[in-house]
Design an enzyme around this catalytic site. Sequence first.
Site, PDB file in Angstrom:
ATOM      1  N   LYS A   9     -24.898  54.568  -5.937  1.00 40.34           N
ATOM      2  CA  LYS A   9     -24.728  53.286  -6.597  1.00 40.34           C
ATOM      3  C   LYS A   9     -23.348  53.194  -7.246  1.00 40.34           C
ATOM      4  CE  LYS A   9     -26.614  50.623 -10.471  1.00 40.34           C
ATOM      5  NZ  LYS A   9     -25.331  50.668 -11.230  1.00 40.34           N
ATOM      6  N   LYS A  14     -19.533  58.691  -8.302  1.00 38.52           N
ATOM      7  CA  LYS A  14     -19.440  59.217  -6.944  1.00 38.52           C
ATOM      8  C   LYS A  14     -18.021  59.678  -6.598  1.00 38.52           C
ATOM      9  CE  LYS A  14     -20.021  55.964  -4.128  1.00 38.52           C
ATOM     10  NZ  LYS A  14     -18.579  55.705  -3.986  1.00 38.52           N
ATOM     11  N   LYS A  40     -12.320  49.018  -3.323  1.00 41.81           N
ATOM     12  CA  LYS A  40     -11.511  49.228  -4.532  1.00 41.81           C
ATOM     13  C   LYS A  40     -10.378  50.215  -4.282  1.00 41.81           C
ATOM     14  CE  LYS A  40     -14.546  50.644  -7.545  1.00 41.81           C
ATOM     15  NZ  LYS A  40     -15.671  50.913  -6.629  1.00 41.81           N
ATOM     16  N   ASP A 127     -24.169  50.757  -2.681  1.00 42.07           N
ATOM     17  CA  ASP A 127     -25.087  49.648  -2.946  1.00 42.07           C
ATOM     18  C   ASP A 127     -25.417  48.899  -1.658  1.00 42.07           C
ATOM     19  OD1 ASP A 127     -23.254  50.049  -5.432  1.00 42.07           O
ATOM     20  OD2 ASP A 127     -25.078  49.125  -6.203  1.00 42.07           O
TER      21      ASP A 127
END
Length: 254
Positions: A9, A14, A40, A127
């Site tokens: 998530k 992560k 990102k 996600d």
Amino acid sequence: MIKIAVYGKGGIGKSTTVSNLSAAFARRGMKVMQIGCDPKADSTINLHGGRPVETVLDLVRRKGKSIALEEMVTEGDFGVLCVEAGGPTPGMGCAGRGIIAALELLEEKEAFSRYAPEVVLYDVLGDVVCGGFAMPIREGYAEQVFIVTSGENMAIHAAANIAVAVENFADRGYASLGGLILNRRNVPREEEKVQELAGDIHSRIVGALPFSETVQKADELHQTVFAAFPDSDMAREYEALADGVLRACRKEPV
């Protein structure tokens, strides 16, 4: 070549986990490549002291597909080879398609045969497990999938969804689930809840990381724990996690 995809998530830690795993493997003398598959494009930033690298998609937009492989791959701390897939211009395209384009271009440029890494880690937004975000699972790029989770309900929910996706692809001969990585947030019944999840998805916890101010301080310095605090207890925790991941990749029985 050990090929690993790490999902989880958003905000679960992560990328910090993956970067420290890359550093742990590299410090053992292994040749490591880390590929950020998140729009990102910040997966490898702590391996560059906070300096963002130009993404594959930005390079393509700027120079076309004639870009050299050496422009796509940069060397970070401990010699880790770093790639950021990047994403589309906000509001102008599909991030999943961007990941597909970047990974296909790396393959076209023969990145894996030319650099010959011993370990490749894909850091993937967890996600969403469709389209390009599932590409490391379904196109043979990764052989083992690890899911980073805490005991928080939303993190566990996301991890369960990812596990279902991996199971569906495993039935077709693609990547299999290597296990869970518990990144503790010190919520009630955390270990128990993640153990329950592991049982539900017929997997195991391959490593558990304590909630640590050392990690937060290293992140503030834009460094891995190994660069900022190499003699810390957390450095040893990441080394133990690297051991657990390697054991799982060698397919020890659950």
